[in-house]
Design an enzyme around this catalytic site. Sequence first.
Site, PDB file in Angstrom:
ATOM      1  N   HIS A 213      -0.493   0.310  -9.983  1.00  0.00           N
ATOM      2  CA  HIS A 213      -1.196  -0.628  -9.093  1.00  0.00           C
ATOM      3  C   HIS A 213      -1.653  -1.860  -9.885  1.00  0.00           C
ATOM      4  O   HIS A 213      -2.846  -2.199  -9.897  1.00  0.00           O
ATOM      5  CB  HIS A 213      -2.382   0.053  -8.410  1.00  0.00           C
ATOM      6  CG  HIS A 213      -2.761  -0.643  -7.117  1.00  0.00           C
ATOM      7  ND1 HIS A 213      -3.196   0.032  -6.006  1.00  0.00           N
ATOM      8  CD2 HIS A 213      -2.755  -1.954  -6.770  1.00  0.00           C
ATOM      9  CE1 HIS A 213      -3.446  -0.842  -5.032  1.00  0.00           C
ATOM     10  NE2 HIS A 213      -3.181  -2.048  -5.480  1.00  0.00           N
TER      11      HIS A 213
ATOM     12  N   ARG B 184       0.853  -1.182   0.000  1.00  0.00           N
ATOM     13  CA  ARG B 184       0.000   0.000   0.000  1.00  0.00           C
ATOM     14  C   ARG B 184       0.896   1.242   0.000  1.00  0.00           C
ATOM     15  O   ARG B 184       1.946   1.253   0.658  1.00  0.00           O
ATOM     16  CB  ARG B 184      -0.881   0.033   1.260  1.00  0.00           C
ATOM     17  CG  ARG B 184      -2.038  -0.927   1.238  1.00  0.00           C
ATOM     18  CD  ARG B 184      -3.160  -0.476   0.285  1.00  0.00           C
ATOM     19  NE  ARG B 184      -4.291  -1.389   0.320  1.00  0.00           N
ATOM     20  CZ  ARG B 184      -4.487  -2.368  -0.583  1.00  0.00           C
ATOM     21  NH1 ARG B 184      -3.628  -2.565  -1.567  1.00  0.00           N
ATOM     22  NH2 ARG B 184      -5.557  -3.129  -0.495  1.00  0.00           N
TER      23      ARG B 184
END
Lengths: 309, 309
Positions: free
Chosen positions: B272, B224
């Site tokens: 991502h 993250r």
Amino acid sequence: MKIVFCCTDTRPEPWLDGLRAALPEADLSVWQAGVATEPADYAIVWAPPQAFIDAQPRLKALFNIGAGVDALLRLNLPDGLKVVRLDDAGMAVQMAEYVCHAVIRHFREFDLYQQAQARGEWAFRKPRHREDFAVGVMGLGVLGSRVAQALRGFDFPVNGWSRNPKVLDGVQTFHGMGEGLHAFLSASRVLVNLLPLTPETRDILGRDTLGRLRPGGYVINVARGAHLVEEDLLALLDSGHLAGATLDVFRTEPLPTTHPFWTHPRVTVTPHTSARTLRDESIAQIARKIRALERGEPIAGVVDRARGY
Amino acid sequence: MKIVFCCTDTRPEPWLDGLRAALPEADLSVWQAGVATEPADYAIVWAPPQAFIDAQPRLKALFNIGAGVDALLRLNLPDGLKVVRLDDAGMAVQMAEYVCHAVIRHFREFDLYQQAQARGEWAFRKPRHREDFAVGVMGLGVLGSRVAQALRGFDFPVNGWSRNPKVLDGVQTFHGMGEGLHAFLSASRVLVNLLPLTPETRDILGRDTLGRLRPGGYVINVARGAHLVEEDLLALLDSGHLAGATLDVFRTEPLPTTHPFWTHPRVTVTPHTSARTLRDESIAQIARKIRALERGEPIAGVVDRARGY
């Protein structure tokens, strides 16, 4: 016991230091053009000239630095001289790295992401299915087997091809020229070449073979430049049948500056760097094999000169 | 049994088709803002709004699409509601691919070879020793373990760090904040972050931790964005302590167009995309888990909400 070192392109000192430590009983010398060297029992060679061989009538074995013995076998060697390849010497893991990097880079389209970064563009691409990217490995020796197993670790379907039948865990294997080769090619999308170079395998990657790969095929050549018909690869790239290629070896090395591979947008060129011989591992292996030969024991890696590898 | 689907950012139709085939007995509905949905037994969610949770008082379990539940746990969830993470659903192999590609690319300097190709330059680089490139994997769950094993397959020394002690074959493991973390960092040169995001791990990668990596350190963040203090990474890159970074996640996504990561010569940015949820695998897994819950059997992947993952 006498050992002579004749590796063109390599500084001998670090090798001699290592050999001296590993085999203190040996008497070491370095071949020099035009200088007489005493006949030795063993030679450690890379691309030796014919004159070296001719001046060494007493050799029991010739250790080849590097995995391919094709250049060595083109020389006129005395009958019965043992030619020994190093089993691995740190090359197999390097080959697995090189090939997995190239396969993943292509499959995951990391080159396109790199171009997107250069444009400052955040855009993800639809994932592709690994079942559509069967990888075919040609040549299932020490290097090919390790590469095939590494690819299995990423769940790719893996096919293997060799001259004679082989069984490899998790790999669908094929063998022989003709039908076996054709079945292997049409089951594969990514082709990895790790064959030895022999008269039989020279030019094996050409229009007829590469044209049988699944559409969107990808070619990775890490064996020898002479396996690949370079114009045929270019034609299949330009026709769209092949999506791209990663090439580490070429018919002429260094790759000539005007060669179209340098600037082809879908060809990755590296300078014969996929797997380098690691000195320490090689020395340890040569020392072990010489000791075994001196004790009269059999060793692995003796080349079948008729077969060519 | 009623199932409601609430995945923002995802077209529901292909999921509904797959769920219908896998669980023909289920009554499926899709949440829409401002439209009342009947209370369901199970929900399949990604980044659901609080309003969705508030309108579903009868839920027995919430299935989270994707590996991280940090966004979900920031909502106000009824006590006793089971939050379920998918065990893997095809993500672990993608993570292994992404990380191995980044590690090999850095270790083998393939970016420099790519630049050399652009200049038409044939020049091989001295091989580096993998013993100098110990890789440290933070987070040893399903994803981290798979990544660590894949790296071992390339003979890298691998260290692992987790909150609580873990044993992994061939991996030197460390645990706990403080000394355990410091020992792990100073034994590692390449850092791979696969931690869950919790209050404890937020900002865990900053000047103090990254500064403890071995000189020439390299950072791969695939967990993250909020784990990483971005300015600290930039400062350590610019001071020369870190050699580079491959980043797939960011504090703000999409990464803002003016962010320095986009153009930093030693930072690789991907959007991502390291491991995408694969629909078919996810649906099969959700169906299996729902059937087990209906039979009153325990299932894997239930989140410890106090712990945060």
